[in-house]
Write an enzyme that holds these catalytic residues in place. Sequence first.
Site, PDB file in Angstrom:
ATOM      1  N   GLU A 223      24.424  14.104  -9.575  1.00 55.89           N
ATOM      2  CA  GLU A 223      23.451  13.260 -10.281  1.00 55.89           C
ATOM      3  C   GLU A 223      23.861  12.984 -11.740  1.00 55.89           C
ATOM      4  O   GLU A 223      23.194  13.407 -12.689  1.00 55.89           O
ATOM      5  CB  GLU A 223      22.060  13.898 -10.205  1.00 55.89           C
ATOM      6  CG  GLU A 223      21.586  14.017  -8.757  1.00 55.89           C
ATOM      7  CD  GLU A 223      20.127  14.401  -8.604  1.00 55.89           C
ATOM      8  OE1 GLU A 223      19.528  14.898  -9.567  1.00 55.89           O
ATOM      9  OE2 GLU A 223      19.590  14.191  -7.497  1.00 55.89           O
ATOM     10  N   GLU A 318      21.791  14.334  -0.248  1.00 56.22           N
ATOM     11  CA  GLU A 318      20.586  15.062  -0.682  1.00 56.22           C
ATOM     12  C   GLU A 318      19.302  14.277  -0.498  1.00 56.22           C
ATOM     13  O   GLU A 318      19.195  13.122  -0.908  1.00 56.22           O
ATOM     14  CB  GLU A 318      20.690  15.482  -2.153  1.00 56.22           C
ATOM     15  CG  GLU A 318      19.507  16.347  -2.590  1.00 56.22           C
ATOM     16  CD  GLU A 318      19.563  16.782  -4.041  1.00 56.22           C
ATOM     17  OE1 GLU A 318      20.669  17.117  -4.517  1.00 56.22           O
ATOM     18  OE2 GLU A 318      18.513  16.776  -4.701  1.00 56.22           O
TER      19      GLU A 318
END
Length: 468
Positions: A223, A318
């Site tokens: 991220e 994810e």
Amino acid sequence: MSRSVRPVAAAVALAVLLPGAPPAQAATSSEVWLTTADGSRLLARQADVAFGSATSGTTIDVNAGTTYQTMDGFGAAFTDSSTWLTWNRQNSSQRDAMLTKLFDRTNGIGLSLMRLPIGASDFTANSADYTFDDTCCDLNDFSINHDKAFTIPVIKAAKAKNSSLKIMASPWTPPAWMKTNNSLYGGSLRTDRHGVFADYYVKYLQAYAAEGLPIYSLAIQNEPHHEAAYESMRMAAGQQADVIKNHLGPKLAANGLTPKLVAWDHNWNEASYATTVLNDAGAKQYLAGSAFHCYGGDVSAQTAVHNAHPDRDIWFTECSGGEWATNFGDNLKWNLQNLIIGGTRNWAKGVLFWNLALDQNHGPTNGGCTNCRGVVTINNGTGNVAYNVEYYALGHASKFVVPGARRISSTNVAGSVETVAFRNPDNSIALIALNPSGSARTFTVRYAGQSFNYTLPAGAVTTFKWAG
């Protein structure tokens, strides 16, 4: 990170018709495995259905001659919290039974692709902030001893259940001394630390290989557009490309290390980051592809990146369930539409949920989501296990789609009968079908000139498997 907005499922991907594909063979019957929206049947074996010449309403054509990506598998994340609970809050018989149900394909669902944070993340037991070398300013103190206490033993126990298990590693942050803010939280990578940043991951890969656990894939940064009050780091696309082409890629090659390097590893709604990194020819030569999360945007972004770079792969790495969405049937439908069916129809070679296991209090947490749900819930007092909706969503694929399977063509009728199909290395066919509507749907499955009818209850999912 938790999912607050659920994007709408997308997307028909482009097909590749391969010459010389093995001819489809006539099947006599198909296994049927069913999960219903009310949870009354949970990945339950039903009576086999016989192939014949039946037709009724919608026809789902399965064509093994039209193929797409090769699958790595399905799974979740070996977070520090998950492995700590498994190793420290279960006795050996509880642990063995749970790992069998998770990783053994005959007696469980056969998870075969797992994600592993490199160092601490927002799900770390005992709120332990750490990396593998927190002493400035070289790597002389590098050690994975933290993982040897419980994470590595759990991974080895899981791999004993499924020898084909692959690990995708992803860093939440490098050591603080490599960063502009000298903190594990937020900040960015110092430009004068690019080289030692690469050395850090070389040492990590070597250390895990020495444990008999070679890392299959390495993301550059988890991220990279998310800075938080826990382990995180911002990394611009240009910096990621520079690190790959000038440092990490060459150093991996020089050390004979061949993990599949993955760019981005963040949400669908900023897929241009992945294409920007892949557009850099110097970086692309070292990259296997890109990875995506579910917390913003739409799954069709994966196909956009695939179309821009069809010679590179896609993984979905994810998505978390949680207390913001507790209805079993709604979650089952969403996960199938967007991840299991939507993810793979949009070129994902693997589909991963977030925490493999959390406790009844949604932890242990380390500064992040406080109401996330694991694939399983381990009671931190008794060690008993509850199997959540994510377990059954994964199982409809992982139990029947073997690593090395190829996705093949199947009719997809949005809102009515949504499907994805695979041909396994042994030529068996797995067809996953979801009825997302509010009423039962009767349809025909047709393969190699033969067919059968099936009626799927409202909101239910089934996996059909037959000999190719």
